[in-house]
Design a protein around this motif. Structure first.
Motif, PDB file in Angstrom:
ATOM      1  N   TRP A   1       0.817  -1.221   0.000  1.00 54.84           N
ATOM      2  CA  TRP A   1       0.000   0.000   0.000  1.00 54.84           C
ATOM      3  C   TRP A   1       0.850   1.272   0.000  1.00 54.84           C
ATOM      4  CZ3 TRP A   1      -4.666  -0.436  -1.728  1.00 54.84           C
ATOM      5  CH2 TRP A   1      -5.374  -1.629  -1.559  1.00 54.84           C
TER       6      TRP A   1
ATOM      7  N   ASP B   1      -4.653  -7.288  -0.969  1.00 49.01           N
ATOM      8  CA  ASP B   1      -5.813  -6.494  -1.366  1.00 49.01           C
ATOM      9  C   ASP B   1      -6.920  -7.450  -1.821  1.00 49.01           C
ATOM     10  OD1 ASP B   1      -7.703  -4.898  -2.492  1.00 49.01           O
ATOM     11  OD2 ASP B   1      -6.382  -3.878  -3.898  1.00 49.01           O
TER      12      ASP B   1
ATOM     13  N   ILE C   1      -7.341   3.050  -1.222  1.00 46.66           N
ATOM     14  CA  ILE C   1      -6.069   3.396  -0.552  1.00 46.66           C
ATOM     15  C   ILE C   1      -6.391   4.207   0.700  1.00 46.66           C
ATOM     16  CG2 ILE C   1      -3.957   4.787  -0.842  1.00 46.66           C
ATOM     17  CD1 ILE C   1      -4.055   3.973  -3.828  1.00 46.66           C
ATOM     18  N   ASP C   2      -5.631   3.972   1.768  1.00 46.40           N
ATOM     19  CA  ASP C   2      -5.870   4.692   3.026  1.00 46.40           C
ATOM     20  C   ASP C   2      -5.191   6.071   2.946  1.00 46.40           C
ATOM     21  OD1 ASP C   2      -6.068   5.639   5.566  1.00 46.40           O
ATOM     22  OD2 ASP C   2      -5.242   3.861   6.555  1.00 46.40           O
ATOM     23  N   TRP C   3      -5.926   7.040   2.417  1.00 49.41           N
ATOM     24  CA  TRP C   3      -5.333   8.371   2.224  1.00 49.41           C
ATOM     25  C   TRP C   3      -5.108   9.105   3.547  1.00 49.41           C
ATOM     26  CZ3 TRP C   3      -2.649   8.699  -1.797  1.00 49.41           C
ATOM     27  CH2 TRP C   3      -3.048   8.069  -2.985  1.00 49.41           C
ATOM     28  N   ALA C   4      -5.802   8.652   4.603  1.00 48.37           N
ATOM     29  CA  ALA C   4      -5.567   9.274   5.921  1.00 48.37           C
ATOM     30  C   ALA C   4      -4.155   8.914   6.389  1.00 48.37           C
ATOM     31  CB  ALA C   4      -6.609   8.784   6.916  1.00 48.37           C
ATOM     32  N   GLU C   5      -3.745   7.674   6.106  1.00 52.60           N
ATOM     33  CA  GLU C   5      -2.366   7.278   6.472  1.00 52.60           C
ATOM     34  C   GLU C   5      -1.350   8.111   5.683  1.00 52.60           C
ATOM     35  OE1 GLU C   5      -1.352   3.054   6.439  1.00 52.60           O
ATOM     36  OE2 GLU C   5       0.615   3.544   5.604  1.00 52.60           O
TER      37      GLU C   5
END
Ligand code: BYC
Length: 324
Positions: A205, A258, A275-279
């Motif tokens: 990721w 995934d 996708i974890d955009w907060a990360e």
């Protein structure tokens, strides 16, 4: 091909509108802008931002793999890794030189990096706890870098585009050494295979995040594409990377982490999950697992080696005086 040189002789210096017209014509004709050419301030600033960030990424990117130099499992693996990490230093040097052709000062860029005023790639804020990480960085991180950088060989700014040609050749070697290392481990013991899978699970990721925010949240893409600095959007390159990498994962015998990854017959692409955009935002804000350590090490390298820069500068001055 370089831009047409302006004729400044007949009427003195051309006015800004003429210069802008000339610049626009060079971009429209897909010719290169060179350091001697006039360029709009926004173009220069965008390039300094991207090229400096790219250079910083190469130099900071030496750290995660560099950690394995003293612990590589054989002399051959150590020699290969040493060559790769040295290549990354070389890439940083070409790129800082390209930034200097735009009027930037290398020491100033380094200060901005250390003070958090310029970025480096999010990917280098993740740890490398296992030796398989060296292989996975070569395969996925250098693989993503190739996808992103091959189109930059056609970037509109000459020195950046030319630097990318050599960088991409070396990145291809990096990608292959990583894949070869992983193939060797996958032919080894169950423990080695588990180590590779764990590294793939951790790096997949973050590798997708390397391509930057989604297109509808990328403030710079439209203008950078209009100027020919970037040739493809972030999402286009991310998709290209996924399409290229899934068959390689299958050949290697690893699972990409995934559950939504699926072949889409109608589009001819691999579809992937969210996708974890907060990360990504957290890592960019300085809160990734290794941000503080990476910058602390870069700061120490600058400070501890300041005497070398001072001595080299004094030596160069002495020789300049001698020549004069
Ligand atoms: N990490 O509008 P956007 C290597 C920032 S090293 C951190 O899409 P742009 C290797 C972006 O800067 C190769 N920041 O921006 C070395 C912007 O913030 P600012 C590294 C990111 O510029 C050692 C904001 O987010 N490759 O291969 O149009 C060992 C909005 O983004 C990232 C390069 O540097 C990120 N991942 O597009 C192994 C490639 N993504 O600056 C391997 C050159 C975005 O406005 N750079 N941001 O404050 C590029 O191609 C482009 O700059 C990007 C971003 C695609 C990365």
């Amino acid at each position: 091909m370089s831009a047409p040189t302006l004729d400044r002789s007949a009427t003195g210096s051309p006015d800004e509108a003429t210069l802008q017209e000339q610049f626009d014509a060079t971009i429209a004709a897909d010719r290169r802008i060179e350091p001697r050419d006039w360029m709009p301030e926004g173009y220069r600033k965008t390039l300094v931002r991207q090229v400096a960030q790219h250079a910083h990424s190469e130099i900071i990117g030496m750290q995660p793999e560099g950690d394995w130099l003293l612990a590589a499992p054989s002399l051959r693996r150590k020699a290969v890794l040493l060559a790769k990490v040295q290549d990354e230093a070389g890439h940083g040097l070409y790129l800082y030189s390209a930034a200097e052709t735009l009027g930037a000062d290398r020491a100033d860029l380094t200060d901005k990096l250390i003070e958090g005023r310029q970025k480096y790639s999010s990917i280098f804020n993740y740890p490398t706890p296992a030796y398989a990480d060296v292989g996975v960085i070569g395969w996925l991180v250098d693989g993503a870098a190739i996808c992103n950088q091959v189109p930059l060989c056609r970037s509109s700014y000459g020195p950046y585009a030319r630097a990318m040609i050599r960088v991409c050749k070396e990145e291809s070697f990096h990608q292959r050494q990583g894949y070869e290392l992983l193939m060797t481990m996958m032919r080894g013991t169950d423990e080695q295979r588990a180590m590779v899978q764990d590294a793939v699970d951790r790096w997949w990721w973050p590798s997708l995040m390397m391509f930057g925010p989604p297109d509808d949240e990328s403030p710079n893409t439209a203008q950078s594409m209009a100027w020919g600095i970037k040739r493809h959007t972030n999402d286009e390159l991310r998709q290209r990377f996924v399409d290229m990498t899934v068959p390689q994962a299958q050949a290697l015998g690893v699972t990409l982490p995934d559950p939504d990854l699926a072949w889409d017959e109608s589009s001819g692409h691999w579809r992937f999950g969210a996708i974890d955009w907060a990360e990504f935002a957290r890592v960019l804000a300085g809160d990734g697992p290794k941000n503080a350590e990476r910058i602390a090490r870069r700061r120490a390298a600058r400070d501890d080696n300041a005497w070398v820069v001072e001595a080299a500068t004094a030596y160069a001055r002495k020789h300049e005086r001698g020549a004069a």
